[in-house]
Scaffold this active site. Structure first.
Site, mmCIF file in Angstrom:
data_model
loop_
_atom_site.group_PDB
_atom_site.id
_atom_site.type_symbol
_atom_site.label_atom_id
_atom_site.label_comp_id
_atom_site.label_asym_id
_atom_site.label_seq_id
_atom_site.Cartn_x
_atom_site.Cartn_y
_atom_site.Cartn_z
ATOM 1 N N TRP A 169 0.819 -1.214 0.000
ATOM 2 C CA TRP A 169 0.000 0.000 0.000
ATOM 3 C C TRP A 169 0.851 1.262 0.000
ATOM 4 C CZ3 TRP A 169 -4.406 -0.834 -1.876
ATOM 5 C CH2 TRP A 169 -5.052 -2.057 -1.652
ATOM 6 N N ASP A 239 -1.385 6.648 6.342
ATOM 7 C CA ASP A 239 -2.500 5.782 5.983
ATOM 8 C C ASP A 239 -2.669 4.801 7.143
ATOM 9 O OD1 ASP A 239 -4.199 3.837 5.048
ATOM 10 O OD2 ASP A 239 -3.064 3.390 3.220
ATOM 11 N N LYS A 263 -12.153 -2.010 7.756
ATOM 12 C CA LYS A 263 -11.347 -2.968 8.501
ATOM 13 C C LYS A 263 -11.669 -2.936 9.999
ATOM 14 C CE LYS A 263 -7.840 -2.383 4.969
ATOM 15 N NZ LYS A 263 -8.105 -3.638 4.252
#
Length: 428
Positions: A169, A239, A263
């Protein structure tokens, strides 16, 4: 939690179904002659106000039936949600707190939804102790959209920015930033298959970089920052999609924190952005309107129709986390679950292996492999028979991965560990 008068007291003043843990207000039983609610009954008009009221709205809904057996869902996202949150959402699905409509049917500009989004923000601010000089935005497009929005809002095309890449990511964020700024990878863990996090004093930061970007927890590779680097001249951007609200965080150390909700705090479709207010209003001219933070901040996340139901669900999760005592207690629970699983892996004499350096192992996502890789498919199949699902590792790395977010109960991890030991006994 004590209730105080506020613009969103509509949520606080209404009763909560009795099956929820720690209900704030008692459920008012209503005698009924049938198990069905007649659609022709004339109801007494109810006046709903966002201001505080001392008279709760009567709840005419019957209690839902007991939940059916559920699996232990170890998916990386969308992931499992707290069972009591799901039950509360179920009870409010048809008629939200006497409003006569579902949250999915509400105008996003109506007083009912205004109370929902305002309380969601208020509870999130309480959870993370977010300073007033930060704005909270509920957006769409996932964290991936923020890979572009951040450089577009903070940089000019020739501005330099730094990226620490500790997994897939972080790498994707860097590649997207190349379109709108001059990013530089100042450290990458790719050569070691993303199993480490660098020593911060060894980072060669660009002197005039506008910001330093990190991915606080790499969902795929199971690498998590336990502390955070300090940018020399710019801002720290993180992030936090896969460890958002899993532990306390000092928000004041960051320029921007962003996270996909799917999540730890809600269903897919909501992206939370926490941004220091002085960083808003400097977007590049080419910035699409839906990526301009100023547009969303000026309109309180209501510039266009937001993901209303997703925001409502996030609000229920925030409320649930507060009722559990907040993030310090949540972190303690998460550490206990992770320790149990990592100990089982490390104590298997090599039958199971976790490639991540121990000091930076994620509390949320636990990747592991089998010494005999040919047994991995059988492991996943047999676990599913025992109602433990989504244990297959990401397609890019293989093996297994157990995501044990806030909503995964200790019992789920205990069952997985017991299964792992039994599987080893049969195949070692």
């Amino acid at each position: 939690m004590a209730m105080a008068t506020s613009p969103h007291s509509l949520l606080l003043q209404n009763p909560t179904p009795t099956f929820l843990k720690n209900p704030k207000l008692p459920f008012t039983a209503v005698p009924m002659t049938s198990t069905r609610i007649s659609t022709t009954t004339t109801a007494k008009p109810i006046s709903i106000k966002c201001a505080a009221t001392t008279t709760p709205i009567q709840d005419l809904r019957p209690n839902p039936p007991e939940s059916q057996d559920r699996v232990f869902n170890f998916a990386a996202g969308p992931a499992n949600l707290p069972e009591n949150v799901l039950k509360k959402a179920q009870s409010e699905l048809y008629n939200w707190r006497g409003s006569g409509m579902s949250v999915m049917e509400m105008s996003h500009r109506g007083k009912e939804f205004s109370s929902i989004i305002q309380k969601a923000e208020s509870d999130l601010r309480t959870l993370l102790n977010i300073p007033q000089e930060y704005s909270v935005l509920f957006l769409q497009g996932g964290a991936t959209t923020q890979f572009a929005a951040i450089p577009l809002n903070l940089c000019k095309p020739d501005d330099k920015v730094d990226y620490v890449v500790t997994g897939s990511w972080g790498d994707k964020a860097f590649k997207e930033a190349q379109k709108y700024s001059k990013p530089k990878v100042i450290w990458s863990g790719k050569s070691e298959k993303y199993t480490k996090i660098p020593a911060f004093d060894a980072l060669e930061q660009t002197p005039d970089a506008k910001y330093l970007h990190i991915c606080a927890n790499e969902t795929i590779h199971g690498v998590e920052f336990k502390t955070y680097p300090t940018p020399k001249n710019g801002l720290l951007i993180a992030d936090m999609s896969s460890n958002f609200c899993s532990k306390p965080v000092d928000v004041s150390k960051f320029g921007i924190i962003y996270a996909g909700a799917q999540k730890n705090v809600g269903p897919s479709g909501v992206t939370v952005v926490i941004i220091r207010k002085d960083l808003i209003g400097n977007a590049q001219e080419v910035t699409p309107v839906m990526l301009d933070y100023k547009i969303h901040d000026d309109n309180n996340s209501l510039y266009n129709t937001p993901p209303c139901y997703g925001i409502y669900m996030c609000g229920l999760v925030f409320e649930d986390l507060l009722e559990q005592g907040g993030l310090p207690g949540i972190e303690k629970k998460n550490k206990k679950k992770a320790e149990l699983l990592y100990n089982a892996i490390d104590g298997s004499n090599g039958f199971y292996r976790c490639p991540v350096e121990k000091s930076v192992r994620s509390l949320m996502n636990v990747p592991f492999t089998l010494e005999k890789s040919e047994l991995e498919a059988e492991f996943i199949k047999e676990a599913a028979k025992e109602k433990m699902v989504q244990l297959k590792g990401h397609r890019s790395v293989g093996g297994m991965r157990a995501s044990i977010y806030n909503a995964m109960p200790l019992a789920g991890v205990e069952k997985l560990v017991a299964f792992m030991k039994d599987f080893q006994a049969k195949h070692a």
